[in-house]
Design a protein around this motif. Structure first.
Motif, PDB file in Angstrom:
ATOM      1  N   GLU A 119       0.787  -1.112  -0.020  1.00 28.17           N
ATOM      2  CA  GLU A 119      -0.024   0.076  -0.052  1.00 28.17           C
ATOM      3  C   GLU A 119       0.892   1.272   0.085  1.00 28.17           C
ATOM      4  N   PHE A 122       2.551   1.546  -3.307  1.00 28.59           N
ATOM      5  CA  PHE A 122       1.629   1.989  -4.385  1.00 28.59           C
ATOM      6  C   PHE A 122       1.350   3.357  -4.211  1.00 28.59           C
ATOM      7  N   ARG A 123       1.347   4.055  -2.959  1.00 26.33           N
ATOM      8  CA  ARG A 123       0.888   5.372  -2.548  1.00 26.33           C
ATOM      9  C   ARG A 123       2.081   6.124  -3.445  1.00 26.33           C
ATOM     10  N   TYR A 151      -3.052  -5.685  -6.824  1.00 27.53           N
ATOM     11  CA  TYR A 151      -2.053  -4.612  -6.787  1.00 27.53           C
ATOM     12  C   TYR A 151      -1.027  -4.786  -7.974  1.00 27.53           C
ATOM     13  N   ILE A 154      -2.357  -4.136 -11.276  1.00 26.53           N
ATOM     14  CA  ILE A 154      -2.662  -2.523 -11.739  1.00 26.53           C
ATOM     15  C   ILE A 154      -1.202  -2.081 -11.960  1.00 26.53           C
ATOM     16  N   THR A 157       0.116  -2.700 -15.194  1.00 24.13           N
ATOM     17  CA  THR A 157      -0.819  -2.137 -16.205  1.00 24.13           C
ATOM     18  C   THR A 157      -0.238  -0.520 -16.158  1.00 24.13           C
ATOM     19  N   LYS A 158       0.048   0.067 -15.054  1.00 23.40           N
ATOM     20  CA  LYS A 158       0.693   1.282 -14.948  1.00 23.40           C
ATOM     21  C   LYS A 158       2.149   1.354 -15.432  1.00 23.40           C
ATOM     22  N   LEU A 159       2.867   0.163 -15.524  1.00 22.68           N
ATOM     23  CA  LEU A 159       4.137   0.389 -16.221  1.00 22.68           C
ATOM     24  C   LEU A 159       4.269   0.035 -17.556  1.00 22.68           C
ATOM     25  N   ASN A 160       2.949  -0.526 -18.265  1.00 25.64           N
ATOM     26  CA  ASN A 160       3.005  -0.965 -19.278  1.00 25.64           C
ATOM     27  C   ASN A 160       3.707  -2.269 -19.824  1.00 25.64           C
ATOM     28  N   TYR A 201     -10.161  -2.103 -14.520  1.00 19.80           N
ATOM     29  CA  TYR A 201      -9.296  -1.133 -14.939  1.00 19.80           C
ATOM     30  C   TYR A 201      -8.245  -1.445 -15.871  1.00 19.80           C
ATOM     31  N   THR A 204     -10.073  -1.609 -19.229  1.00 23.38           N
ATOM     32  CA  THR A 204     -10.169  -0.353 -19.843  1.00 23.38           C
ATOM     33  C   THR A 204      -8.912   0.130 -20.393  1.00 23.38           C
ATOM     34  N   ASN A 205      -7.735  -0.022 -19.700  1.00 18.75           N
ATOM     35  CA  ASN A 205      -6.425   0.504 -20.275  1.00 18.75           C
ATOM     36  C   ASN A 205      -6.227  -0.474 -21.568  1.00 18.75           C
TER      37      ASN A 205
END
Lengths: 284, 354
Positions: A119, A122-123, A151, A154, A157-160, A201, A204-205
């Motif tokens: 957590e 991630f924050r 986690y 996600i 996904t954020k880091l592709n 999520y 969607t990406n």
């Protein structure tokens, strides 16, 4: 004959006397649990300082009866609240204490400690670390495993990064958790909602809006039944985004308006500004 | 520190053992009461109907229960075939030419079966023999030939007496049947005479009610003249009354100028005064109702307080009781203990989509 009569009378007296027995441990444990529950409610209402004080009361009671697992849970919650309040000094102190306690006496709670670290990272946007930590899956508690897997999905996904087995494992865990949820045996249904949301999520990406919408709808249903308003806001926000992409402008506007309504009620300024931004982008 | 029994299993075993013994004794007592161990002999009989009959209907002989109905069924000829048992002790009462009498209590609609013994001394009946009931022709023959005698039934006697009484009450000219009927006879005659007098009185009253009836005599003419006189006087009186009313209204109007103003605004009083009056009356009624409710609520305050106190006491008592139940060593193992609550984690949700 008299001997047996005496025996029966003594047995009855002993049974009767035993009803006066008092269990201070159980009573104290019950009180501590109530404090933990109240703390959680306060946390959901974004009253972090009150939540911190309530968790502290729970911690004191668990300590009095020397309930180690409860003590560790309260310490984890205290660490989380200190972090939220930006008190890094106290956060570090409590986190170190709980780490020592868990490593020495409560290895079964290692996953909980791991989730706390995930957590925090991630924050801080440290997604590589989140991926690394989420692979340290110690116990057989698949609920914690589901959360870590969400986690990781996600973060990737954020880091592709290419998503490997995460979505497969997540879907498998969802099937187990939803069975428990239907039987009302799932202690924390927000885990299931979070798993659905993370898949929503992810898709969607990937611009796979139909799949994404299905998962978000399921997350929305659970959040609604659990009355987790900030989570409902996130669900409808993403649903609004999908409507917008599909050029269903009125539906998108309705979804954003619902998110805005919740944001106003929960006084979430970040959500309000984000939704307003999207509403301004919508064609009139 | 938890309190524990050292010999819990033995004490529990003892209690279970005692309970089993009590159970066995109870079963034996019930079975003895039901005469399960007594030897029984089965006989057959036949009835016209099964009204009030059941598998537990007992057969009495001079007030003693000598047996009971075992089973019964409707046969092809629409009679009721029944098997009954006779206890071993009373087997010697089953003589030849005996019968069964079935009587229905008109109030409870239950059947009672009476065993009517054949001529004594006589030949004993064999087990499985047919004993006719009085409903059937065979039973009636036995009764007719005097081989059996039917004892009087109390309910039937009462019904016969009531029947006789009703018959006498419906007849006339029977003063010799007793004091009540003599009284009724005289009462009936007196009422006949009174009827004649009433007719004459009715004629007289009719003449009084009629007007202009000189043919009825001088008295009626005088009454008619008096009536005319009072009629004239009434008309004169009405005219004087009207005159006085007009003058009173005039003086009242001058005395009360406010009333005049009101008449100017709403002369008929239908548009303004009467609706307002009605509204005020309704408000007044409502206020009295509200007052009653408030008085009632005020009077109920001590009751509410006592209910609250009692509720509090009940909750305290039930809490203690439940605590006692929870702490009972026999139950304690069956109730799961509280575990520390696992708090929910944050589950941070990203919303930024690329």
């Amino acid at each position: 004959m008299m001997k047996y009569t005496y025996m029966i009378i003594v047995a009855l007296v002993l049974t009767g006397c035993s009803s006066f027995y008092y269990q201070p441990d159980q009573k104290m444990l019950k009180q501590a649990n109530i404090f933990m529950q109240n703390g959680q409610t306060l946390e959901e209402d974004s009253q972090y300082l009150n939540a911190l004080n309530t968790y502290m009361e729970a911690y004191k009671r668990y300590s009095l009866i020397d309930k180690l697992d409860g003590k560790a849970q309260a310490m984890l919650s205290l660490s989380r609240e200190y972090y939220r309040l930006g008190d890094m000094k106290n956060f570090n102190t409590w986190r170190d204490s709980v780490t020592t306690l868990i490593n020495l006496k409560l290895p079964q709670l290692k996953d909980q400690l791991n989730v706390l670290d995930i957590e925090i990272n991630f924050r801080n946007g440290n997604y590589e670390k989140v991926i690394e930590l989420s692979k340290k899956y110690n116990s057989k508690d698949y609920k914690a495993g589901t959360e870590m897997c969400s986690y990781r999905l996600i973060s990737k996904t954020k880091l592709n990064l290419t998503v490997g087995s995460e979505s497969f494992y997540l879907k498998r865990d969802i099937s187990k958790l939803s069975k428990l949820y239907k039987k009302h045996k799932l202690d924390d249904p927000s885990i299931l909602a979070y798993a659905y949301y993370s898949l929503g999520y992810f898709y969607t990406n990937q611009t796979k809006y139909t799949k994404a919408f299905g998962y978000l709808n399921k997350a929305y249903a659970i959040d609604q039944s659990e009355e987790h308003y900030s989570d409902i806001a996130d669900d409808v926000y993403l649903m609004g985004f999908i409507y917008e992409k599909r050029n269903q402008i009125e539906l998108a506007r309705n979804s954003y308006m619902r998110a805005l309504e919740i944001g106003t009620q929960t006084k979430d300024q970040e959500l309000i500004s984000r939704v307003n931004q999207r509403l301004n982008h919508l064609p009139k | 520190m938890n309190f524990k029994f050292r010999h819990t299993d033995k004490i529990v075993g003892l209690f279970v053992f005692i309970a089993l013994i009590i159970l066995v004794i109870s079963f034996t007592a019930v079975m003895m009461h039901q005469k399960l161990f007594v030897k029984k002999y089965v006989f057959h009989t036949r009835f016209v109907d099964a009204i009030g009959l059941s598998n537990s209907t007992v057969i009495n002989f001079r007030g003693f229960e000598i047996g009971k109905i075992k089973r019964f069924s409707l046969n092809r000829n629409n009679y009721i075939d029944a098997d009954f048992i006779i206890y071993d002790k009373y087997m010697d009462k089953m003589l030849e030419y005996s019968a069964i009498s079935k009587a229905i209590n008109p109030i409870t609609q239950k059947s009672t079966l009476e065993f009517l013994q054949g001529p004594n001394p006589g030949k004993l009946l064999k087990e499985g023999s047919f004993v006719p009931s009085l409903d059937t022709p065979e039973g009636k023959i036995l009764l007719f030939t005097g081989k059996i005698k039917k004892s009087g039934d109390v309910i039937s006697s009462i019904l016969a007496s009531v029947d006789m009484l009703l018959l006498n009450m419906t007849q006339d000219n029977n003063p010799d049947k007793g004091a009540i009927f003599r009284m009724l006879y005289n009462l009936a005659n007196a009422s006949g005479n009174m009827n004649t007098s009433l007719v004459e009185l009715n004629t007289l009253l009719a003449s009084l009610q009629k007007d202009h009836n000189p043919q009825d005599g001088a008295m009626f003419r005088a009454i008619a003249n008096l009536a005319d006189l009072t009629e004239d006087f009434k008309q004169t009186n009405d005219k004087v009354q009207q005159l006085l009313t007009s003058s009173t209204q005039l003086t009242d109007a001058y005395k009360d100028p406010n009333g005049l103003a009101l008449k100017l605004v709403d002369p008929s009083g239908e548009k303004f005064v009467e609706p307002m009056h009605e509204s005020i009356l309704k408000i007044n009624e409502s206020l009295s109702e509200i007052n009653k409710i408030l008085v009632y609520l005020n009077s109920q305050t001590p009751v509410m307080s006592s209910i609250l106190i009692q509720g509090d006491q009940t909750l305290r008592t039930s809490q203690k009781t439940l605590e006692g139940v929870n702490n009972n060593p026999l139950l304690r193992g069956g109730i799961s203990k509280d575990k520390p609550l696992m708090p929910s984690t944050q589950k941070i949700r990203p919303t930024d989509v690329k």
